[in-house]
Design an enzyme around this catalytic site. Sequence first.
Site, mmCIF file in Angstrom:
data_model
loop_
_atom_site.group_PDB
_atom_site.id
_atom_site.type_symbol
_atom_site.label_atom_id
_atom_site.label_comp_id
_atom_site.label_asym_id
_atom_site.label_seq_id
_atom_site.Cartn_x
_atom_site.Cartn_y
_atom_site.Cartn_z
ATOM 1 N N ARG A 1 -19.586 21.612 -14.554
ATOM 2 C CA ARG A 1 -19.685 20.158 -14.404
ATOM 3 C C ARG A 1 -18.291 19.552 -14.354
ATOM 4 N NH1 ARG A 1 -23.711 16.836 -15.786
ATOM 5 N NH2 ARG A 1 -22.319 15.521 -14.586
ATOM 6 N N ARG B 1 -14.669 19.856 1.930
ATOM 7 C CA ARG B 1 -14.523 20.446 3.267
ATOM 8 C C ARG B 1 -13.044 20.566 3.633
ATOM 9 N NH1 ARG B 1 -18.978 22.744 3.471
ATOM 10 N NH2 ARG B 1 -20.832 21.537 3.896
ATOM 11 N N CYS C 1 -24.371 15.287 -1.172
ATOM 12 C CA CYS C 1 -23.990 14.085 -1.919
ATOM 13 C C CYS C 1 -25.238 13.267 -2.227
ATOM 14 C CB CYS C 1 -23.023 13.226 -1.115
ATOM 15 S SG CYS C 1 -21.464 14.024 -0.736
ATOM 16 N N GLU D 1 -25.774 8.375 -7.898
ATOM 17 C CA GLU D 1 -26.084 8.428 -9.329
ATOM 18 C C GLU D 1 -27.033 7.268 -9.664
ATOM 19 O OE1 GLU D 1 -25.783 10.456 -12.761
ATOM 20 O OE2 GLU D 1 -24.464 10.988 -11.097
ATOM 21 N N ARG E 1 -19.111 12.634 -9.606
ATOM 22 C CA ARG E 1 -19.445 13.786 -10.442
ATOM 23 C C ARG E 1 -19.729 14.987 -9.548
ATOM 24 N NH1 ARG E 1 -21.784 9.293 -12.936
ATOM 25 N NH2 ARG E 1 -21.629 9.202 -15.214
ATOM 26 N N TYR F 1 -13.225 16.833 -16.737
ATOM 27 C CA TYR F 1 -13.431 15.382 -16.716
ATOM 28 C C TYR F 1 -12.054 14.728 -16.679
ATOM 29 C CZ TYR F 1 -18.304 16.270 -17.465
ATOM 30 O OH TYR F 1 -19.597 16.697 -17.293
ATOM 31 N N ARG G 1 -17.872 12.815 -21.384
ATOM 32 C CA ARG G 1 -18.194 14.054 -22.106
ATOM 33 C C ARG G 1 -16.997 14.488 -22.920
ATOM 34 N NH1 ARG G 1 -22.635 17.299 -20.928
ATOM 35 N NH2 ARG G 1 -21.994 18.159 -22.909
#
Length: 119
Positions: free
Chosen positions: A6, A62, A73, A76, A88, A106, A114
């Site tokens: 993540r 890419r 894609c 959210e 994210r 992050y 997080r």
Amino acid sequence: MVRAIRGAIQVEANDRDAIISGTTELVAAVMERNQLTTDDVISVLFTATPDLTAEFPALAARKLGFHEVPLICCTEIGVPGALPRVVRLMAHVESDRPRAEIQHVYLRGATVLRQDIAQ
């Protein structure tokens, strides 16, 4: 083994260059910190907060050479009060590393999302 990694980054603005630059920084950090090549990557799911519409984050991957890696894609969920301008990712990779050694990334303002696993 297949592992999921993540990561997130807060970008400066809803601007094509800001989205590509921030996503490039995020993807490069995930790859470097986990000692991966594009051959190790199975797929990457990118999400962007609803306020980011100027470019697809996958374009940055890419440009980094993810030509044969499936990318997608999504938007959210628009939760009121959520951190704005966030890209994210969740990358599925082949790795011999134990789950505890996977480094989630992050960056910038997204470190608040997080703090328990941010590197």
